[in-house]
Design a protein around this motif. Structure first.
Motif, PDB file in Angstrom:
ATOM      1  N   ARG A  28       3.720   6.376   4.282  1.00 53.11           N
ATOM      2  CA  ARG A  28       3.102   7.644   4.740  1.00 53.11           C
ATOM      3  C   ARG A  28       2.992   8.354   3.312  1.00 53.11           C
ATOM      4  O   ARG A  28       1.956   9.255   3.167  1.00 53.11           O
ATOM      5  N   LYS A  29       3.882   8.170   2.527  1.00 47.34           N
ATOM      6  CA  LYS A  29       3.896   8.986   1.142  1.00 47.34           C
ATOM      7  C   LYS A  29       2.550   8.564   0.354  1.00 47.34           C
ATOM      8  O   LYS A  29       2.138   9.129  -0.231  1.00 47.34           O
ATOM      9  N   VAL A  30       2.384   7.159   0.316  1.00 48.31           N
ATOM     10  CA  VAL A  30       1.423   6.695  -0.362  1.00 48.31           C
ATOM     11  C   VAL A  30       0.095   6.663   0.088  1.00 48.31           C
ATOM     12  O   VAL A  30      -1.110   6.831  -0.323  1.00 48.31           O
ATOM     13  N   ALA A  31      -0.099   6.779   1.406  1.00 52.14           N
ATOM     14  CA  ALA A  31      -1.387   7.017   2.244  1.00 52.14           C
ATOM     15  C   ALA A  31      -2.125   7.945   1.832  1.00 52.14           C
ATOM     16  O   ALA A  31      -3.433   7.968   1.800  1.00 52.14           O
ATOM     17  N   GLU A  32      -1.473   9.117   1.351  1.00 52.33           N
ATOM     18  CA  GLU A  32      -2.387  10.282   0.935  1.00 52.33           C
ATOM     19  C   GLU A  32      -3.586  10.621   1.841  1.00 52.33           C
ATOM     20  O   GLU A  32      -4.852  10.713   1.387  1.00 52.33           O
ATOM     21  N   GLY A  33      -3.471  11.001   3.275  1.00 50.50           N
ATOM     22  CA  GLY A  33      -4.694  10.960   4.107  1.00 50.50           C
ATOM     23  C   GLY A  33      -5.172   9.767   4.500  1.00 50.50           C
ATOM     24  O   GLY A  33      -5.949   9.865   5.528  1.00 50.50           O
ATOM     25  N   GLY A  34      -4.836   8.818   4.070  1.00 49.49           N
ATOM     26  CA  GLY A  34      -5.380   7.371   4.614  1.00 49.49           C
ATOM     27  C   GLY A  34      -4.491   7.062   5.988  1.00 49.49           C
ATOM     28  O   GLY A  34      -3.917   7.623   6.370  1.00 49.49           O
ATOM     29  N   SER A  35      -4.747   5.859   6.402  1.00 49.27           N
ATOM     30  CA  SER A  35      -4.070   5.294   7.555  1.00 49.27           C
ATOM     31  C   SER A  35      -3.085   4.455   7.420  1.00 49.27           C
ATOM     32  O   SER A  35      -3.081   3.641   6.414  1.00 49.27           O
ATOM     33  N   VAL A  36      -1.931   4.539   8.145  1.00 53.27           N
ATOM     34  CA  VAL A  36      -0.998   3.851   8.241  1.00 53.27           C
ATOM     35  C   VAL A  36      -1.189   2.703   9.465  1.00 53.27           C
ATOM     36  O   VAL A  36      -0.976   3.316  10.558  1.00 53.27           O
ATOM     37  N   THR A  37      -0.902   1.384   9.320  1.00 54.03           N
ATOM     38  CA  THR A  37      -0.970   0.591  10.272  1.00 54.03           C
ATOM     39  C   THR A  37       0.342  -0.382  10.597  1.00 54.03           C
ATOM     40  O   THR A  37       0.947  -0.686   9.525  1.00 54.03           O
ATOM     41  N   ALA A  38       0.950  -0.368  11.540  1.00 53.94           N
ATOM     42  CA  ALA A  38       2.279  -1.116  11.569  1.00 53.94           C
ATOM     43  C   ALA A  38       1.919  -2.397  12.418  1.00 53.94           C
ATOM     44  O   ALA A  38       1.063  -2.206  13.526  1.00 53.94           O
ATOM     45  N   ALA A  39       2.161  -3.506  11.767  1.00 53.14           N
ATOM     46  CA  ALA A  39       2.068  -4.627  12.545  1.00 53.14           C
ATOM     47  C   ALA A  39       3.462  -5.201  13.120  1.00 53.14           C
ATOM     48  O   ALA A  39       4.483  -5.048  12.480  1.00 53.14           O
ATOM     49  N   VAL A  40       3.319  -5.588  14.330  1.00 52.75           N
ATOM     50  CA  VAL A  40       4.655  -6.149  14.687  1.00 52.75           C
ATOM     51  C   VAL A  40       4.504  -7.366  15.613  1.00 52.75           C
ATOM     52  O   VAL A  40       3.657  -7.548  16.410  1.00 52.75           O
ATOM     53  N   PHE A  41       5.421  -8.608  15.354  1.00 57.72           N
ATOM     54  CA  PHE A  41       5.120  -9.860  16.101  1.00 57.72           C
ATOM     55  C   PHE A  41       6.177 -10.110  17.207  1.00 57.72           C
ATOM     56  O   PHE A  41       7.372  -9.572  17.057  1.00 57.72           O
ATOM     57  N   GLY A  42       5.805 -10.782  18.025  1.00 57.63           N
ATOM     58  CA  GLY A  42       6.554 -11.408  19.168  1.00 57.63           C
ATOM     59  C   GLY A  42       6.262 -10.822  20.436  1.00 57.63           C
ATOM     60  O   GLY A  42       5.618  -9.922  20.618  1.00 57.63           O
ATOM     61  N   SER A  43       6.728 -11.320  21.753  1.00 54.99           N
ATOM     62  CA  SER A  43       6.430 -11.263  23.100  1.00 54.99           C
ATOM     63  C   SER A  43       6.922 -10.036  23.317  1.00 54.99           C
ATOM     64  O   SER A  43       6.381  -9.465  24.388  1.00 54.99           O
ATOM     65  N   PHE A  44       7.844  -9.367  22.830  1.00 49.97           N
ATOM     66  CA  PHE A  44       8.401  -7.977  22.941  1.00 49.97           C
ATOM     67  C   PHE A  44       7.671  -6.862  22.187  1.00 49.97           C
ATOM     68  O   PHE A  44       8.029  -5.748  22.006  1.00 49.97           O
ATOM     69  N   ALA A  45       6.471  -7.194  21.549  1.00 49.09           N
ATOM     70  CA  ALA A  45       5.970  -6.439  20.301  1.00 49.09           C
ATOM     71  C   ALA A  45       5.650  -4.976  21.126  1.00 49.09           C
ATOM     72  O   ALA A  45       5.883  -4.024  20.548  1.00 49.09           O
ATOM     73  N   LYS A  46       5.056  -4.956  22.092  1.00 47.91           N
ATOM     74  CA  LYS A  46       4.659  -3.900  22.869  1.00 47.91           C
ATOM     75  C   LYS A  46       5.725  -2.681  23.009  1.00 47.91           C
ATOM     76  O   LYS A  46       5.652  -1.359  22.965  1.00 47.91           O
ATOM     77  N   ASP A  47       7.033  -3.233  23.158  1.00 51.60           N
ATOM     78  CA  ASP A  47       8.108  -2.277  23.413  1.00 51.60           C
ATOM     79  C   ASP A  47       8.378  -1.455  22.136  1.00 51.60           C
ATOM     80  O   ASP A  47       9.280  -0.930  22.160  1.00 51.60           O
ATOM     81  N   LEU A  48       7.840  -1.951  21.087  1.00 49.28           N
ATOM     82  CA  LEU A  48       8.432  -1.565  19.716  1.00 49.28           C
ATOM     83  C   LEU A  48       7.315  -0.351  19.079  1.00 49.28           C
ATOM     84  O   LEU A  48       7.661   0.023  18.285  1.00 49.28           O
ATOM     85  N   VAL A  49       6.333  -0.307  20.078  1.00 50.20           N
ATOM     86  CA  VAL A  49       5.166   0.627  19.680  1.00 50.20           C
ATOM     87  C   VAL A  49       5.473   1.989  19.272  1.00 50.20           C
ATOM     88  O   VAL A  49       5.381   2.851  18.254  1.00 50.20           O
ATOM     89  N   ASP A  50       6.170   2.664  20.358  1.00 50.75           N
ATOM     90  CA  ASP A  50       6.753   4.110  20.372  1.00 50.75           C
ATOM     91  C   ASP A  50       7.484   4.493  19.031  1.00 50.75           C
ATOM     92  O   ASP A  50       7.401   5.247  18.365  1.00 50.75           O
ATOM     93  N   PRO A  51       8.648   3.801  18.594  1.00 42.74           N
ATOM     94  CA  PRO A  51       9.468   3.896  17.386  1.00 42.74           C
ATOM     95  C   PRO A  51       8.533   3.979  16.365  1.00 42.74           C
ATOM     96  O   PRO A  51       8.582   4.775  15.172  1.00 42.74           O
ATOM     97  N   LEU A  52       7.528   2.836  16.395  1.00 41.17           N
ATOM     98  CA  LEU A  52       6.765   2.845  14.890  1.00 41.17           C
ATOM     99  C   LEU A  52       5.708   4.040  14.921  1.00 41.17           C
ATOM    100  O   LEU A  52       5.527   4.650  13.724  1.00 41.17           O
ATOM    101  N   ALA A  53       5.208   4.659  16.278  1.00 43.22           N
ATOM    102  CA  ALA A  53       4.478   5.675  16.076  1.00 43.22           C
ATOM    103  C   ALA A  53       4.983   6.953  15.455  1.00 43.22           C
ATOM    104  O   ALA A  53       4.543   7.948  14.984  1.00 43.22           O
ATOM    105  N   GLU A  54       6.352   7.185  16.353  1.00 44.65           N
ATOM    106  CA  GLU A  54       7.305   8.323  16.150  1.00 44.65           C
ATOM    107  C   GLU A  54       7.500   8.275  14.405  1.00 44.65           C
ATOM    108  O   GLU A  54       7.627   9.265  13.939  1.00 44.65           O
ATOM    109  N   HIS A  55       7.634   7.039  13.935  1.00 46.32           N
ATOM    110  CA  HIS A  55       7.869   7.402  12.500  1.00 46.32           C
ATOM    111  C   HIS A  55       6.850   7.264  11.483  1.00 46.32           C
ATOM    112  O   HIS A  55       6.916   6.833  10.289  1.00 46.32           O
ATOM    113  N   GLY A  56       5.466   7.310  12.001  1.00 44.45           N
ATOM    114  CA  GLY A  56       4.418   7.460  10.864  1.00 44.45           C
ATOM    115  C   GLY A  56       3.244   6.440  11.110  1.00 44.45           C
ATOM    116  O   GLY A  56       2.480   6.424  10.481  1.00 44.45           O
ATOM    117  N   ALA A  57       3.482   5.661  12.173  1.00 44.14           N
ATOM    118  CA  ALA A  57       2.268   4.637  12.219  1.00 44.14           C
ATOM    119  C   ALA A  57       1.042   5.297  12.971  1.00 44.14           C
ATOM    120  O   ALA A  57       1.374   5.811  13.999  1.00 44.14           O
TER     121      ALA A  57
END
Ligand code: FAD
Length: 323
Positions: A28-57
């Motif tokens: 978030r610090k270096v994006a300077e208005g650009g976009s931040v994408t988080a990639a997460v791997f594994g069959s459980f990946a969808k369960d981890l979307v919320d914390p990634l979004a809440e922390h800046g993705a």
């Protein structure tokens, strides 16, 4: 200058490691208005979307192949290469963990990216990203700036403050299909046997109580374990203690062990050899307990207690119990 930043989430046992959230703060610090994408791997990946979004993705890319539930060099390489080609980022962050250390040089070499590893600070100076990393076993720091091209940076856990979670923040979710054929995987993880770090993960612990050869036996670690458990911390060790058979090598901190940066490091019966300091000298507060007033550990300690650890540690535990 806005940037497209990609974070590879570091996951253990289906849970995000703290360093993933620290990577998002740096992104978030270096994006300077650009976009931040988080990639997460594994069959459980969808369960981890919320914390990634809440922390800046802004966007979460999920790759749900079950072959990626456990890290393998070939599987993660295939998936992350595809993610990078899909996102075309300016900067990539992940943790300087076993996964980041294994994957980042391979990705950087194969895709021709810049690489800076074990970063402890990320700053913006005159529109450029300045990465700070330790050199000479932590005795000095070097600042690195990349003039062009995509940069892959691995971040040392516990050094960059993770942002506050914003529960109202949502991210776009995209599922990316990656082909991971079985014959591509030269290793298969059949089972994970955990060693001694049942409690707090040593590399992410905020408090570490560490023992050296001065603990004198495996039983000598018991008072340290009691203090660590009371403080919600982890137990670490010097190589002297590991070599003497008092504890498992999984606990070793130092040049050839783990590098840690807790808020509080309590060194008990550790002399302070340079190879040990390489793993812990960046801890925010260091307390040394040693019966030798000339022990070199006192030169890096913020607080020193000259005394017998078998008297001092139980006294500390008793005092902390009163709080
Ligand atoms: P010692 O040096 O024997 O110190 C024990 C201390 O305990 C002494 O200072 C003594 O005064 C104190 N003491 C004894 N009894 C008590 C008591 N009752 N109460 C209080 N204090 C007491 N070491 C690491 O730790 N991590 C590494 O990753 C690492 N990598 C290495 C890599 C290489 C290539 C090499 C050559 C060495 C490496 N070492 C590493 C080893 C390092 O050089 C030291 O030998 C080691 O750190 C010493 O461990 P120690 O401090 O526990 O033991």
């Amino acid at each position: 200058m806005s940037r497209n930043v990609l974070v590879l989430a570091d996951v253990r046992d289906g849970k995000l490691r703290n360093v993933s959230l620290e990577s998002l703060a740096a992104a978030r610090k270096v994006a300077e208005g650009g976009s931040v994408t988080a990639a997460v791997f594994g069959s459980f990946a969808k369960d981890l979307v919320d914390p990634l979004a809440e922390h800046g993705a802004d966007k979460v890319l999920v790759v749900t192949n079950h072959e990626l539930d456990q890290y393998t060099t070939d599987g993660y390489f295939a998936a992350f290469k595809k993610v990078i080609e899909h996102i075309n980022p300016d900067v990539i962050f992940t943790g300087h963990t076993a996964v980041g250390k294994d994957l980042s040089p391979r990705i950087a070499a194969r895709l021709g990216l810049g690489l800076v590893s074990d970063v402890t600070r990320v700053e913006l100076e005159e529109g450029r990203i300045v990465f700070t990393r330790p050199i000479y076993a932590g005795k000095a720091f070097v600042k690195k700036v990349f003039k062009e091209g995509t940069v892959f940076a691995t971040l040392r856990p516990n050094n960059i403050e993770k942002g506050e979670a914003d529960s109202g923040r949502k991210a776009n979710v995209e599922e990316l299909r990656v082909d991971v054929p079985a014959d591509l995987l030269r290793t298969i993880v059949k089972d994970v046997v955990k060693k001694s770090t049942d409690g707090v993960d040593l590399s992410e612990a905020r408090i570490i109580v560490s023992g050296g050869r001065g603990v004198k036996s495996a039983d000598g670690f018991k008072p340290l374990e009691e203090l660590a458990s009371l403080l919600g911390g982890a137990v670490g060790a010097s190589r002297g203690a590991c070599d003497s058979g008092y504890c498992d090598y999984a606990l070793q901190i130092g040049q050839t062990g783990k590098v840690v940066t807790p808020d509080l490091y309590i060194a008990c019966g550790i002399s302070g050899a340079i190879q040990h300091l390489a793993g812990m000298s960046n801890s925010k507060v260091i307390v040394a307990i040693n019966k030798d007033p000339e022990a070199p550990i006192f030169q890096v300690a913020d607080y020193g207690i000259v005394g017998d650890l078998f008297e001092v540690v139980p006294l500390l535990t008793e005092e902390f119990k009163k709080l």
